[in-house]
Design an enzyme around this catalytic site. Structure first.
Site, mmCIF file in Angstrom:
data_model
loop_
_atom_site.group_PDB
_atom_site.id
_atom_site.type_symbol
_atom_site.label_atom_id
_atom_site.label_comp_id
_atom_site.label_asym_id
_atom_site.label_seq_id
_atom_site.Cartn_x
_atom_site.Cartn_y
_atom_site.Cartn_z
ATOM 1 N N CYS A 2 0.829 -1.198 0.000
ATOM 2 C CA CYS A 2 0.000 0.000 0.000
ATOM 3 C C CYS A 2 0.869 1.256 0.000
ATOM 4 O O CYS A 2 1.999 1.233 0.475
ATOM 5 C CB CYS A 2 -0.867 0.029 1.253
ATOM 6 S SG CYS A 2 -1.920 -1.398 1.413
ATOM 7 N N ARG A 33 5.319 0.019 -6.522
ATOM 8 C CA ARG A 33 5.326 -0.849 -5.347
ATOM 9 C C ARG A 33 4.303 -1.977 -5.452
ATOM 10 O O ARG A 33 4.316 -2.892 -4.650
ATOM 11 C CB ARG A 33 5.022 -0.032 -4.081
ATOM 12 C CG ARG A 33 5.969 1.107 -3.872
ATOM 13 C CD ARG A 33 5.596 1.873 -2.636
ATOM 14 N NE ARG A 33 5.929 1.117 -1.435
ATOM 15 C CZ ARG A 33 7.070 1.206 -0.811
ATOM 16 N NH1 ARG A 33 7.991 2.014 -1.238
ATOM 17 N NH2 ARG A 33 7.318 0.492 0.268
ATOM 18 N N ASN A 123 -1.783 2.374 5.818
ATOM 19 C CA ASN A 123 -0.943 1.237 5.413
ATOM 20 C C ASN A 123 -0.701 0.384 6.646
ATOM 21 O O ASN A 123 -0.584 0.913 7.743
ATOM 22 C CB ASN A 123 0.441 1.719 4.957
ATOM 23 C CG ASN A 123 0.399 2.387 3.606
ATOM 24 O OD1 ASN A 123 -0.627 2.372 2.946
ATOM 25 N ND2 ASN A 123 1.517 2.963 3.211
ATOM 26 N N LYS A 591 16.447 -20.424 -11.353
ATOM 27 C CA LYS A 591 16.857 -19.014 -11.161
ATOM 28 C C LYS A 591 18.014 -18.677 -12.096
ATOM 29 O O LYS A 591 18.019 -17.657 -12.757
ATOM 30 C CB LYS A 591 17.329 -18.751 -9.724
ATOM 31 C CG LYS A 591 16.322 -18.653 -8.624
ATOM 32 C CD LYS A 591 15.426 -17.452 -8.661
ATOM 33 C CE LYS A 591 14.243 -17.643 -9.537
ATOM 34 N NZ LYS A 591 13.094 -18.288 -9.165
ATOM 35 N N GLU A 594 16.903 -18.574 -15.849
ATOM 36 C CA GLU A 594 15.993 -17.499 -16.272
ATOM 37 C C GLU A 594 16.632 -16.118 -16.210
ATOM 38 O O GLU A 594 16.306 -15.254 -17.014
ATOM 39 C CB GLU A 594 14.624 -17.536 -15.564
ATOM 40 C CG GLU A 594 14.603 -17.531 -14.082
ATOM 41 C CD GLU A 594 13.206 -17.598 -13.448
ATOM 42 O OE1 GLU A 594 12.188 -17.457 -14.133
ATOM 43 O OE2 GLU A 594 13.156 -17.789 -12.228
ATOM 44 N N HIS A 610 23.612 -42.453 -12.723
ATOM 45 C CA HIS A 610 22.815 -43.032 -13.805
ATOM 46 C C HIS A 610 22.870 -42.182 -15.068
ATOM 47 O O HIS A 610 21.926 -42.185 -15.846
ATOM 48 C CB HIS A 610 21.363 -43.214 -13.345
ATOM 49 C CG HIS A 610 21.246 -44.135 -12.163
ATOM 50 N ND1 HIS A 610 21.606 -45.463 -12.226
ATOM 51 C CD2 HIS A 610 20.845 -43.920 -10.891
ATOM 52 C CE1 HIS A 610 21.415 -46.023 -11.032
ATOM 53 N NE2 HIS A 610 20.955 -45.098 -10.207
ATOM 54 N N LYS A 710 6.325 -11.843 -15.852
ATOM 55 C CA LYS A 710 6.087 -12.082 -14.421
ATOM 56 C C LYS A 710 4.855 -12.955 -14.235
ATOM 57 O O LYS A 710 4.839 -13.854 -13.427
ATOM 58 C CB LYS A 710 5.896 -10.734 -13.720
ATOM 59 C CG LYS A 710 5.667 -10.831 -12.232
ATOM 60 C CD LYS A 710 6.937 -11.231 -11.525
ATOM 61 C CE LYS A 710 6.730 -11.575 -10.075
ATOM 62 N NZ LYS A 710 7.712 -12.559 -9.610
#
Ligand code: UD1
Ligand code: BG6
Length: 715
Positions: A2, A33, A123, A591, A594, A610, A710
Site C-alpha cells: 500500500c 510498489r 498502510n 533461477k 531465467e 545413472h 512475471k
C-alpha cells in the site's frame, strides 16, 4: 504494498483540479510498489448542516490502476475550478489484505456514510481490528467495508463525540492520540476531517511515513522540535486511556470511564515549529507532501522529515508539529531533522538496491516473518490459519492431496511434499499444471487440490483449478495476490503475505510459499499427539528463520567474488541435491537459467551415477547442497563421486562443517543449520544471489529477462 500520499497547501492558492492532479501524480509515483486499487479524498463545498455550515467531502476510489481513478474523477464530473488557499487532501494505493480489491474496500475510509466526518488512509495491519469492529458495532457504528482501516475512521468519530459530550472540543492531535491508544498492529496513516479544515494528522508505527516541505523562502531552521506533553497532562491521559482502553474494558463502560482531552491542552497551539515561520515570525506560504515513500515527494521538494514510530505529525496553519503518541523515554531525541534528499527517483524506488530482484532477495527476513505473523503462537507451538480452519476436518479426511503449480511455485510444493506426508500421513503428489492438464489426470470428490501461485493469475494453474472444481474436489489456494483469480476461485486458502513481487524471477514468494505450506501441514496435524515433538521442533525452527536468512545474506560479498572470478565465463552449471535439497537444486537451476541465461540443471544426487556423471570433469562447475540431515552421508558420497573425477564442487554446507578435505572442494558457502525440513529456506538464498550476480555480470536486465513474463496469463 500500500502507498499513502497527502498534500496540504497553505497560503498557496490551488484549484481543486490542481489538488487532485497532485494527489494522482503522487499515487502514480507509488505504482511501482504494486497495488490493486486506488482512491483519494478532497474537500467539496460548504453545505448547511442544521445551524452549522460544513465542508462536505469528495471521495473517489476504485479497484484497478491509478489511471482508472483518474478517469473516474473525470466521469464523476468533479468541479476542478474552486480555489482553496488552505486545503488538505489524502490519497492511497491499496494492496488488499483485509477483503477483496473492490470499491467499498478501497481507501480512503470514512467514519460514517452520511457526512464522512473523519476520513482515513492507512498502510499496515490492525491486528485487533475484529475486536474493535465488534465494539464499534455494539456502539451503533455501521461498517461499509471488510477492512481493518475502517475501524480507525470510526474510532476518530467515536472519540470526537465522547469528547464533545464531555464538553471538550479536542485538538486533532489529541484526538489522534486517543485513537492510537486503541490500535494494535502496524500503521502509517493520515486523517482529515471537516471539523478541522485544512488540517491533517499523519502518524506511523512500523510503516514508513515522511513529510516533504516546499517553501519559496529558506526554512529558518532545519529541524522541528518534538512536542512532549507536560507530565500532568500525560498522567491524566494515561489514566484516561492507558489503563482503560476500549477493549481492556470490554465495555460499554468506556462512555462512563472516558476522560476527555485535558481542557488545558485543547487547542494548545504553541509555535515550536519555527522552521515554518518567516523572518518576522509570521506564517509563510508552504506546501506539505506526506507520503509512505520519498519517490512521490522528490519531484516537489528535496526537503523531507522522516517520522519515527509513535510520532504524530500535525499540520495546520502552515506549521508542522511533531507530537509523541508514547511517553518520553530517557535519551529520546527531542528534534526531527529536516533532511535534504540527494537521491534520484530510481534510487529511491529500489532503496539501496540496484534491482527489484536484489531488493526482494534482501526483503526475505521481513517477508518470511510476515507470512507467519499472527498465525503462529510460538510460545504454545500452535499454528492457526484463519482461511483454512473450517476446512481442516474435510482435508484431514481426504484420500490424497494433489499440489499443482508452475515454475518456482511448483518447486515450493516439491520442497514441502515430504514434510506434508510425514506430518499428515496423507499421500501427496506434486504436479506441473500444464502436464496435469495434458494427462487429464483423474481427480475425485474426495481429493484435495492445492494450487500454489505468486500471482494467482497463471493460466495453466487456473485451468487446472477449473478442471478440479468441475470434478468436485476441494480446492485450496496458496497465493500471494489477494483478490486474484485463484484466490477468489478456490474454496479456501492462505495468502502468503509476502508483499508485491516485481522482479520476474520469483524469490521472496518462494520462501513465503514454502513457509505457508509448512504451516498448512502443521495445522493439518495439530491434534496428532505422536507428532507433538516434531511440531515443536519445526515451530521453533520457523521462529528463527528470518534471523537466519539475514545471516545467509551476509554471504553476498563472497558470492559476488565467486561469480566474478569463477563462474562468469562458464557455459553450464549443475546443482546437486537430494531429499529436501532436490527442490533447492531445481529452484537454483531455474533461477540461474531465467536470469543469467546460463544453462543449468538441478540433478537429484542419487541419479548422478545413472548418467549425469558423464558430464563431470575438472571444468564443469557444480554446486552441491550438503547441509546436515539424514541423507548427509549419501550426499557426501555423491560429492566424492564428483571429486574422484577431478570435479571441484562449490559446497553449500552448515556453519563450521568440514565437508571434505579443502583441496577437493572449490569453495564452501556456510549457512546456519535449521530443522531438516526448513533447511531449504536457507539453502536457496545463496543460489538466488548467485543467479543475480551472474546476471548482473553479464549485463542482463535482471528484472526483465528476455522472453519471460512475471505473470503468464496464456496457456
Ligand atoms: C485474514 C485477513 C488478514 C487479517 C486476518 C485477521 C484478508 C485477505 N486477510 O487473514 O488481513 O489480518 O484475517 O483475522 O482479509 N483464500 C482463498 N484462496 C486463497 C487464499 C485465501 O479462498 O488462495 C481465502 C481464505 O480461505 C480466507 C480468505 O481468503 O477465507 C483470507 O485468507 P488469508 O488472508 O490467508 O486469511 P487470514 O490469515 O485469516
Ligand atoms: C512465470 C514466472 O513463469 O510464472 C515464474 O516467470 C513463476 O517466476 C511462474 O514461478 C509461476 O507463476 P505464479 O504466479 O503462478 O507463481
Amino acid at each position: 504494498m500500500c502507498g499513502i500520499f497527502g498534500y496540504v497547501n497553505f497560503l498557496v492558492d490551488k484549484s481543486r483540479g490542481e489538488i487532485i492532479d497532485n494527489l494522482i501524480e503522487g499515487l502514480q509515483r507509488l505504482e511501482y510498489r504494486g497495488y490493486d486499487s486506488a482512491g483519494l479524498a478532497v474537500d467539496g463545498k460548504l453545505i448547511k448542516d442544521g445551524d452549522e455550515e460544513i465542508m462536505n467531502n469528495i471521495i473517489v476510489k476504485t479497484p484497478g490502476k491509478v489511471k482508472v481513478l483518474k478517469q473516474k474523477v473525470i466521469d464523476d464530473k468533479i468541479n476542478r475550478t474552486d480555489i482553496f488557499d488552505n486545503h488538505a487532501g489524502i490519497a492511497h494505493t491499496r494492496w488488499a489484505t483485509h477483503g477483496q480489491p473492490k470499491e467499498e474496500n478501497c481507501h480512503p475510509h470514512r467514519s460514517d456514510s452520511t457526512k464522512g466526518e473523519f476520513i482515513v488512509v492507512h498502510n499496515g495491519i490492525i491486528t485487533n481490528f475484529s475486536a474493535l469492529r465488534k465494539y464499534l458495532l455494539s456502539k451503533g457504528h455501521i461498517f461499509e467495508s471488510e477492512t481493518d482501516t475502517e475501524c480507525i475512521a470510526k474510532l476518530f468519530k467515536h472519540f470526537y463525540d465522547l469528547n464533545l459530550k464531555a464538553g471538550v472540543s479536542p485538538d486533532l492531535n489529541e484526538l489522534t492520540k486517543q485513537v492510537l491508544h486503541e490500535l494494535e498492529g502496524s500503521y502509517g496513516l493520515l486523517v482529515k476531517s471537516y471539523h478541522y479544515p485544512g488540517e491533517v494528522c499523519g502518524t506511523r508505527k512500523g510503516s514508513p511515513l515522511l513529510v516533504g516541505v516546499k517553501t519559496d523562502k529558506k526554512l529558518k531552521v532545519d529541524f522541528v522540535d518534538v512536542e512532549f506533553e507536560n507530565n500532568a497532562a500525560q498522567q491524566q491521559q494515561q489514566q484516561a486511556n492507558g489503563h482503560s482502553s476500549l477493549l481492556n474494558n470490554h465495555s460499554t463502560s468506556l462512555d462512563s470511564g472516558f476522560i476527555p482531552v485535558a481542557p488545558g491542552e485543547q487547542n494548545l497551539r504553541t509555535s515550536q515549529s519555527r522552521a515554518f515561520l518567516s523572518e518576522d515570525d509570521l506564517p509563510m506560504p508552504v506546501e506539505f507532501f506526506l507520503s509512505s515513500d520519498p519517490a512521490s515527494v522528490i519531484q516537489h521538494t528535496k526537503k523531507v522529515l522522516f517520522l519515527e514510530d509513535d510520532d504524530i505529525a500535525h499540520i495546520y496553519d502552515g506549521e508542522l508539529h511533531i507530537h509523541r503518541a508514547s511517553t518520553k523515554s530517557a535519551g529520546e531525541s527531542t528534534v526531527r531533522p529536516i533532511q535534504t534528499l540527494e537521491m534520484e527517483l530510481n534510487e529511491i524506488m529500489k532503496g539501496p538496491y540496484k534491482h527489484f530482484m536484489q531488493k526482494e532477495i534482501f526483503e526475505q527476513p521481513d517477508s518470511t516473518f510476515n507470512t507467519m505473523r499472527g498465525r503462529i503462537d510460538f510460545e504454545n507451538s500452535i499454528v492457526t490459519l484463519g482461511g483454512l480452519k473450517a476446512f481442516l476436518p474435510t482435508i484431514r479426511r481426504c484420500r490424497r492431496i494433489i499440489m499443482i503449480a508452475c515454475g518456482t511455485s511448483y518447486h515450493s510444493c516439491l520442497a514441502t511434499r515430504s514434510i506434508f506426508e510425514e506430518l499428515t500421513e496423507i499421500p501427496v503428489s506434486v504436479e506441473l499444471a500444464s502436464d496435469f492438464l495434458d494427462r487429464r489426470s483423474p481427480v475425485f470428490r474426495d481429493d484435495t487440490c492445492v494450487f500454489v501461485s505468486q500471482s494467482g493469475e497463471t493460466a495453466d494453474s487456473i485451468l487446472a483449478l477449473q478442471y478440479c472444481l468441475e470434478r468436485g474436489a476441494l480446492t485450496v489456494g496458496i497465493v500471494n495476490s489477494v483478490g486474484s483469480s485463484m484466490s477468489r476461485q478456490t474454496h479456501c486458502g492462505v495468502h502468503i503475505n509476502a508483499g508485491p513481487e516485481i522482479g520476474v524471477a520469483s524469490t521472496k514468494a518462494y520462501t513465503s510459499q514454502y513457509i505457508a505450506l509448512v504451516m498448512f501441514a502443521l495445522s493439518l496435524s495439530n491434534d496428532s499427539i505422536s507428532k507433538t515433538k516434531r511440531h515443536e521442533e519445526i515451530i521453533k525452527g520457523l521462529q528463527k528463520i528470518p534471523e537466519q536468512i539475514k545471516k545467509v545474506l551476509n554471504l553476498e560479498t563472497k558470492i559476488k567474488k565467486l561469480c566474478n572470478d569463477d563462474l562468469n565465463d562458464q557455459k553450464s552449471l549443475l546443482l546437486l541435491g537430494r531429499g529436501y535439497q532436490f527442490a533447492t537444486a531445481l529452484e537454483g537451476a531455474l533461477k540461474i537459467k531465467e536470469i543469467s541465461y546460463m544453462h543449468s540443471e538441478g540433478v537429484l544426487a542419487g541419479e548422478l551415477k545413472h548418467g549425469v556423471l558423464a558430464l563431470v570433469d575438472d571444468k564443469l562447475p557444480i554446486i552441491a547442497f550438503a547441509t546436515r540431515d539424514s541423507l548427509f552421508p549419501k550426499t557426501m558420497s555423491a560429492i566424492e563421486q564428483v571429486t574422484a573425477r577431478d570435479g571441484r564442487p562449490i559446497v553449500i554446507c552448515n556453519e563450521g562443517d568440514a565437508i571434505i578435505s579443502n583441496d577437493k572442494v572449490h569453495l564452501t558457502l556456510e549457512v546456519p543449520q535449521t530443522v531438516d525440513c526448513l533447511q531449504g529456506l536457507l539453502n536457496v538464498i545463496p543460489v538466488q544471489l548467485i543467479s543475480y550476480w551472474l546476471a548482473v555480470n553479464r549485463g542482463i536486465d535482471v528484472d526483465f529477462p528476455r522472453n519471460l513474463a512475471k505473470s503468464v496469463t496464456v496457456e
